[in-house]
Motif scaffolding. Structure first.
Motif, PDB file in Angstrom:
ATOM      1  N   TYR A  74      41.122  31.833  48.735  1.00 50.54           N
ATOM      2  CA  TYR A  74      41.316  30.412  48.465  1.00 50.54           C
ATOM      3  C   TYR A  74      39.983  29.682  48.546  1.00 50.54           C
ATOM      4  O   TYR A  74      39.061  30.128  49.245  1.00 50.54           O
ATOM      5  N   ARG A  75      39.905  28.608  47.849  1.00 46.68           N
ATOM      6  CA  ARG A  75      38.666  27.799  47.772  1.00 46.68           C
ATOM      7  C   ARG A  75      37.453  28.687  47.522  1.00 46.68           C
ATOM      8  O   ARG A  75      36.493  28.692  48.317  1.00 46.68           O
ATOM      9  N   TYR A 114      45.306  35.297  43.360  1.00 42.69           N
ATOM     10  CA  TYR A 114      46.557  35.895  43.804  1.00 42.69           C
ATOM     11  C   TYR A 114      46.658  37.337  43.324  1.00 42.69           C
ATOM     12  O   TYR A 114      46.218  37.661  42.226  1.00 42.69           O
ATOM     13  N   LEU A 163      48.447  35.210  48.039  1.00 37.07           N
ATOM     14  CA  LEU A 163      47.124  34.580  48.011  1.00 37.07           C
ATOM     15  C   LEU A 163      46.117  35.508  48.675  1.00 37.07           C
ATOM     16  O   LEU A 163      46.288  35.872  49.844  1.00 37.07           O
ATOM     17  N   HIS A 192      41.378  29.706  43.361  1.00 39.85           N
ATOM     18  CA  HIS A 192      42.230  30.502  44.242  1.00 39.85           C
ATOM     19  C   HIS A 192      42.687  31.747  43.484  1.00 39.85           C
ATOM     20  O   HIS A 192      42.894  31.690  42.259  1.00 39.85           O
TER      21      HIS A 192
END
Lengths: 106, 120
Positions: free
Chosen positions: A48-49, A35, A45, A33
């Motif tokens: 993600y993934r 940021y 974020l 992930h």
């Protein structure tokens, strides 16, 4: 404990493509992930993934993960992309963050 | 929309206990995993702990002996206590929501953060 390694800084010319790496042992086996954090603000974020963008994040942001390196790619870099970027994984139910990369847009 | 707000003392004396609360508004605390994450001035992010509404918890091994995380579903908030603090615990403390099922996903919602300084 699991460690994530990021370059301290990355520079990119306005409108060009920036790539920020995150190294970890067999990181491809983990979900990564990413940021974005601007000065004085909470992290946001952006991926993600490995490669999924939350709602509201521009398509210019993308991610990949292979072998021992995950990569955040920012195309058509803008002045507003200048920020610190952190990668994060989970290891043994513990969240681990990379040291962060300062992106400078020239 | 769901928002998180940290609250607590901004100054704590060495050897005392740091106590913070995160209030969840606009949504229920009765789902998701809720975390505390901290950031010393000028440094990177460090995850501290998480809690699920069922009461299940997990702590950063480096802080485990000093940390307690808890939640109050009736007040829709969760809390952090860090004992025996030193100057090294000076940091901006964020509360955050994990979007997944505990130890799998990213943190998609963050509070604004609160600076806690440890000093006599």
């Amino acid at each position: 404990s699991y460690e994530l390694t990021q370059p301290l800084s990355v520079s990119v010319a306005l409108g060009q493509t920036a790539r920020i790496t995150c190294g970890g042992n067999n990181i491809r086996a983990k979900n990564v992930h990413w940021y974005q954090q601007k000065p004085g603000q909470a992290p946001v974020l952006v991926i993600y993934r490995d490669s999924n963008r939350p709602s509201g994040i521009p398509e210019r942001f993308s991610g990949s993960n292979s072998g021992n390196t995950a990569t955040l790619t920012i195309t058509r870099a803008q002045a507003g992309d200048e920020a610190d970027y952190y990668c994060q994984v989970w290891d043994s139910s513990t969240a681990v963050f990379g040291g962060g990369t300062k992106l400078t847009v020239l | 929309q769901v928002q998180l707000q940290e609250s607590g003392p901004g100054l704590v004396k060495p050897s005392e206990t740091l106590s913070l609360t995160c209030t969840v508004s606009g949504g229920s605390i009765n789902s998701y995993y809720w975390s505390w994450i901290r950031q010393p001035p000028g440094k990177g992010l460090e995850w501290v702990a998480y809690i699920f509404y069922s009461g299940s918890t997990k702590y950063n091994p480096s802080l485990k002996s000093r940390v307690t995380i808890s939640l109050d579903t009736s007040k829709n908030l969760f809390s952090l206590k860090l004992s025996s603090v030193t100057a090294a615990d000076t940091a901006v403390y964020y509360c955050a929501r994990e979007m997944g099922s505990g130890g799998t996903d990213g943190f998609d919602l963050w509070g604004q953060g609160t600076l806690v300084t440890v000093s006599s």
